[in-house]
Scaffold this motif. Structure first.
Motif, PDB file in Angstrom:
ATOM      1  N   PRO A  26       0.835  -1.211   0.000  1.00  0.00           N
ATOM      2  CA  PRO A  26       0.000   0.000   0.000  1.00  0.00           C
ATOM      3  C   PRO A  26       0.868   1.260   0.000  1.00  0.00           C
ATOM      4  O   PRO A  26       2.010   1.247   0.453  1.00  0.00           O
ATOM      5  CB  PRO A  26      -0.799  -0.129   1.299  1.00  0.00           C
ATOM      6  N   THR A  27       0.313   2.341  -0.491  1.00  0.00           N
ATOM      7  CA  THR A  27       1.045   3.603  -0.606  1.00  0.00           C
ATOM      8  C   THR A  27       0.996   4.378   0.703  1.00  0.00           C
ATOM      9  O   THR A  27      -0.069   4.748   1.175  1.00  0.00           O
ATOM     10  CB  THR A  27       0.435   4.483  -1.725  1.00  0.00           C
ATOM     11  N   ARG A  28       2.153   4.625   1.293  1.00  0.00           N
ATOM     12  CA  ARG A  28       2.216   5.384   2.539  1.00  0.00           C
ATOM     13  C   ARG A  28       1.981   6.858   2.262  1.00  0.00           C
ATOM     14  O   ARG A  28       2.537   7.420   1.314  1.00  0.00           O
ATOM     15  CB  ARG A  28       3.580   5.196   3.208  1.00  0.00           C
ATOM     16  N   VAL A  29       1.149   7.495   3.065  1.00  0.00           N
ATOM     17  CA  VAL A  29       0.905   8.929   2.913  1.00  0.00           C
ATOM     18  C   VAL A  29       2.160   9.715   3.282  1.00  0.00           C
ATOM     19  O   VAL A  29       2.498  10.714   2.632  1.00  0.00           O
ATOM     20  CB  VAL A  29      -0.289   9.368   3.777  1.00  0.00           C
ATOM     21  N   ILE A  30       2.867   9.269   4.318  1.00  0.00           N
ATOM     22  CA  ILE A  30       4.148   9.855   4.708  1.00  0.00           C
ATOM     23  C   ILE A  30       5.200   8.761   4.606  1.00  0.00           C
ATOM     24  O   ILE A  30       5.159   7.777   5.347  1.00  0.00           O
ATOM     25  CB  ILE A  30       4.102  10.434   6.130  1.00  0.00           C
ATOM     26  N   SER A  31       6.131   8.917   3.679  1.00  0.00           N
ATOM     27  CA  SER A  31       7.157   7.904   3.452  1.00  0.00           C
ATOM     28  C   SER A  31       8.128   7.845   4.620  1.00  0.00           C
ATOM     29  O   SER A  31       8.147   8.721   5.494  1.00  0.00           O
ATOM     30  CB  SER A  31       7.920   8.223   2.171  1.00  0.00           C
ATOM     31  N   SER A  32       8.966   6.820   4.623  1.00  0.00           N
ATOM     32  CA  SER A  32       9.970   6.690   5.680  1.00  0.00           C
ATOM     33  C   SER A  32      10.914   7.882   5.685  1.00  0.00           C
ATOM     34  O   SER A  32      11.302   8.387   6.746  1.00  0.00           O
ATOM     35  CB  SER A  32      10.764   5.392   5.479  1.00  0.00           C
ATOM     36  N   GLU A  33      11.272   8.362   4.490  1.00  0.00           N
ATOM     37  CA  GLU A  33      12.162   9.519   4.389  1.00  0.00           C
ATOM     38  C   GLU A  33      11.510  10.760   4.989  1.00  0.00           C
ATOM     39  O   GLU A  33      12.143  11.517   5.742  1.00  0.00           O
ATOM     40  CB  GLU A  33      12.523   9.772   2.927  1.00  0.00           C
ATOM     41  N   SER A 184      -0.220  14.513  -2.051  1.00  0.00           N
ATOM     42  CA  SER A 184       0.804  15.563  -2.099  1.00  0.00           C
ATOM     43  C   SER A 184       1.549  15.749  -0.777  1.00  0.00           C
ATOM     44  O   SER A 184       2.569  16.442  -0.741  1.00  0.00           O
ATOM     45  CB  SER A 184       0.153  16.897  -2.488  1.00  0.00           C
ATOM     46  N   ILE A 185       1.074  15.152   0.309  1.00  0.00           N
ATOM     47  CA  ILE A 185       1.654  15.422   1.630  1.00  0.00           C
ATOM     48  C   ILE A 185       3.129  15.063   1.692  1.00  0.00           C
ATOM     49  O   ILE A 185       3.959  15.834   2.184  1.00  0.00           O
ATOM     50  CB  ILE A 185       0.862  14.681   2.728  1.00  0.00           C
ATOM     51  N   ASP A 186       3.497  13.908   1.184  1.00  0.00           N
ATOM     52  CA  ASP A 186       4.890  13.475   1.248  1.00  0.00           C
ATOM     53  C   ASP A 186       5.792  14.469   0.516  1.00  0.00           C
ATOM     54  O   ASP A 186       6.863  14.841   1.001  1.00  0.00           O
ATOM     55  CB  ASP A 186       5.030  12.077   0.637  1.00  0.00           C
ATOM     56  N   LYS A 260      -8.895  32.134 -12.009  1.00  0.00           N
ATOM     57  CA  LYS A 260      -9.655  30.920 -11.685  1.00  0.00           C
ATOM     58  C   LYS A 260      -9.399  30.576 -10.224  1.00  0.00           C
ATOM     59  O   LYS A 260      -8.242  30.445  -9.794  1.00  0.00           O
ATOM     60  CB  LYS A 260      -9.222  29.749 -12.575  1.00  0.00           C
ATOM     61  N   GLY A 261     -10.458  30.453  -9.420  1.00  0.00           N
ATOM     62  CA  GLY A 261     -10.321  30.143  -8.006  1.00  0.00           C
ATOM     63  C   GLY A 261     -10.512  28.669  -7.730  1.00  0.00           C
ATOM     64  O   GLY A 261     -11.238  27.977  -8.441  1.00  0.00           O
ATOM     65  N   GLY A 262      -9.867  28.162  -6.675  1.00  0.00           N
ATOM     66  CA  GLY A 262     -10.021  26.752  -6.318  1.00  0.00           C
ATOM     67  C   GLY A 262      -8.949  26.304  -5.346  1.00  0.00           C
ATOM     68  O   GLY A 262      -8.304  27.120  -4.673  1.00  0.00           O
ATOM     69  N   THR A 263      -8.723  24.994  -5.266  1.00  0.00           N
ATOM     70  CA  THR A 263      -7.700  24.432  -4.388  1.00  0.00           C
ATOM     71  C   THR A 263      -6.343  24.440  -5.084  1.00  0.00           C
ATOM     72  O   THR A 263      -6.249  24.298  -6.298  1.00  0.00           O
ATOM     73  CB  THR A 263      -8.037  22.984  -3.992  1.00  0.00           C
ATOM     74  N   GLN A 264      -5.307  24.565  -4.282  1.00  0.00           N
ATOM     75  CA  GLN A 264      -3.949  24.549  -4.837  1.00  0.00           C
ATOM     76  C   GLN A 264      -3.668  23.238  -5.565  1.00  0.00           C
ATOM     77  O   GLN A 264      -3.074  23.256  -6.647  1.00  0.00           O
ATOM     78  CB  GLN A 264      -2.929  24.744  -3.712  1.00  0.00           C
ATOM     79  N   VAL A 265      -4.089  22.111  -4.987  1.00  0.00           N
ATOM     80  CA  VAL A 265      -3.736  20.824  -5.585  1.00  0.00           C
ATOM     81  C   VAL A 265      -4.288  20.680  -6.996  1.00  0.00           C
ATOM     82  O   VAL A 265      -3.711  19.979  -7.825  1.00  0.00           O
ATOM     83  CB  VAL A 265      -4.210  19.636  -4.708  1.00  0.00           C
ATOM     84  N   ARG A 266      -5.419  21.336  -7.274  1.00  0.00           N
ATOM     85  CA  ARG A 266      -5.943  21.279  -8.634  1.00  0.00           C
ATOM     86  C   ARG A 266      -5.281  22.320  -9.534  1.00  0.00           C
ATOM     87  O   ARG A 266      -4.862  22.032 -10.649  1.00  0.00           O
ATOM     88  CB  ARG A 266      -7.456  21.493  -8.656  1.00  0.00           C
ATOM     89  N   LEU A 267      -5.179  23.554  -9.052  1.00  0.00           N
ATOM     90  CA  LEU A 267      -4.713  24.641  -9.903  1.00  0.00           C
ATOM     91  C   LEU A 267      -3.251  24.505 -10.304  1.00  0.00           C
ATOM     92  O   LEU A 267      -2.864  24.918 -11.400  1.00  0.00           O
ATOM     93  CB  LEU A 267      -4.953  25.980  -9.209  1.00  0.00           C
TER      94      LEU A 267
END
Length: 445
Positions: A26-33, A184-186, A260-267
């Motif tokens: 599974p994909t870790r949201v926060i990697s070991s690094e 995007s958290i990692d 264009k307004g919205g969330t950073q992750v999209r824009l």
């Protein structure tokens, strides 16, 4: 230290990521690094029942804190393919369990399985609600959306904007944004740790948030007044903004600025890729195409912008409210600025009144044959005009079998002016704009 209650229902505690079988890890949201980096910063994530307990400022570019106050903390899922992640992005415990079970059955035999596609499939299998008098809450209950997301979608101050789409559209948009945030958290953790090198893995930071405290979104009017005093209260000033992207923000002669307004992750998807060669950096505005059909595009992908800051703020503030998690603004929101030469708008049409109404009806209902007096609009690359205050089902209901398009009305702002939009379509035109546009993102508190 401010405490945040970690979800502890019987459902959550019995269904940790280890309860499911996968062909791959599974994909870790926060990697070991990234976890090691947080430890160096003095904040090792606390793991419990498939969740991490962590400082907000370590995982959110939208946060700021005062040294005099206890730092806010939040719980985030440990891995993407989990009921915890599904709960975080907006699903009830029951819906998360159903989605995770179906996902695990397939992922036990295949590697190329995206849990977000299963989440979207679950939503799309439910009934939708579009008309103002339909029960949007019942529809979202069937989609498995938790109450906090439902309340944000139904906020009365965003009714005009909400009714431009359906309940299903806004649910899909919300869970997609929050899922992209988890992805995007990692990168955020490692990017901040690298300091000046962050631009190599993400985007360039030009200025930082000022030390001023951030106003709460609930205290800020959602439709800023045009008066200077009200504008200063409602709209955060540039000194409070974090700027990403192009250095040159000046709109020169022969140029126009679109918003264009919205969330950073999209824009930020409109930005050039970090993998681009240094001498071949190209914008990717096609990554922020609007949904089909649009007001001016029946079956063709198109870019939609506005020149009105009030309209961009409405989209930005609605995105902020819908993606707030555990009373924290984790997802950064802002306004994308696209500065392009006016020569690209040479082939444009400005439409109002009944011509606008009839054209919008044909586009939103995807009526195949346009009347002869509207054919020129179908072949026009840039169209400017009001934003329709209705979704597809509302258009169908309002115009009826007789196609009474004169009943359609634009979305009006608090000052009575109609909300305006600019639609840009055509592969060749958009490719040319990508090459010459200067784009930057103004992230606002």
């Amino acid at each position: 230290m401010a405490q945040v209650k970690i979800p502890s229902s019987q459902f959550i505690t019995q269904h940790s990521p280890s309860n499911y079988s996968y062909r791959s890890m599974p994909t870790r949201v926060i990697s070991s690094e990234a976890s090691a980096q947080l430890s160096l910063n003095g904040d090792s994530p606390i793991s419990e029942g498939g969740w991490f307990h962590i400082r907000v400022r370590d995982i959110s570019s939208s946060s700021s804190s005062s040294s005099e106050e206890a730092e806010p903390r939040v719980t985030i899922p440990a891995v993407l393919e989990s009921v915890q992640a599904l709960s975080f992005i907006g699903f009830t415990d029951r819906a998360a369990d159903q989605i995770m079970y179906r996902h695990s059955l397939v992922s036990a035999h295949r590697d190329d399985v995206d849990i977000l596609s299963f989440a979207k499939g679950h939503i799309r299998s439910a009934k939708d609600a579009s008309l103002p008098w339909e029960n949007w809450r019942d529809a979202m209950d069937e989609m498995g959306v938790k109450n906090s997301v439902q309340e944000a979608i139904m906020l009365p101050q965003f009714e005009s904007l909400r009714l431009t789409q359906s309940a299903m559209f806004w649910v899909l948009d919300t869970i997609s944004a929050k899922y992209m945030y988890l992805q995007s958290i990692d990168r955020e953790v490692l990017g901040y740790a690298r300091g000046p090198r962050r631009s190599e893995s993400y985007v360039q930071i030009e200025s930082r948030l000022s030390g001023e405290s951030r106003p709460s979104s609930s205290s800020k009017p959602t439709q800023p007044s045009s008066s200077k005093a009200a504008q200063g209260k409602a709209n955060p000033q540039p000194s409070q903004a974090l700027h990403l992207g192009a250095n040159d923000h000046q709109v020169g002669d022969g140029e126009i600025e679109l918003l264009k307004g919205g969330t950073q992750v999209r824009l930020v998807q409109a930005f050039p890729s970090p993998a681009d060669p240094p001498n071949d950096v190209i914008n990717r505005l096609q990554n922020i195409f609007s949904a089909i059909p649009g007001d001016f595009s029946p079956n063709e992908s198109a870019l939609y912008f506005t020149k009105q800051r009030d309209v961009a703020y409405q989209y930005m503030d609605y995105a902020r409210e819908r993606t707030t998690e555990q009373s924290q603004q984790l997802l950064a929101v802002g306004i994308l600025h696209v500065i392009i030469p006016t020569e690209f708008l040479a082939d444009h049409a400005q439409i109002y009144g009944d011509e606008w109404r009839e054209f919008v009806m044909h586009c939103r209902l995807q009526i195949g044959r346009f009347p002869s007096h509207l054919t020129y609009l179908k072949n026009t690359s840039v169209i400017m005009g009001p934003i329709l205050k209705a979704n597809d089902a509302m258009v169908r209901n309002v115009v009826g079998d007789g196609r009474e398009f004169r009943r359609l009305e634009p979305w009006r702002l608090a000052n009575g002016a109609s909300a305006q939009q600019q639609c840009i379509k055509g592969t060749n035109l958009i490719e040319a704009i990508n090459e010459r546009a200067r784009i930057w993102l103004e992230i606002l508190p």
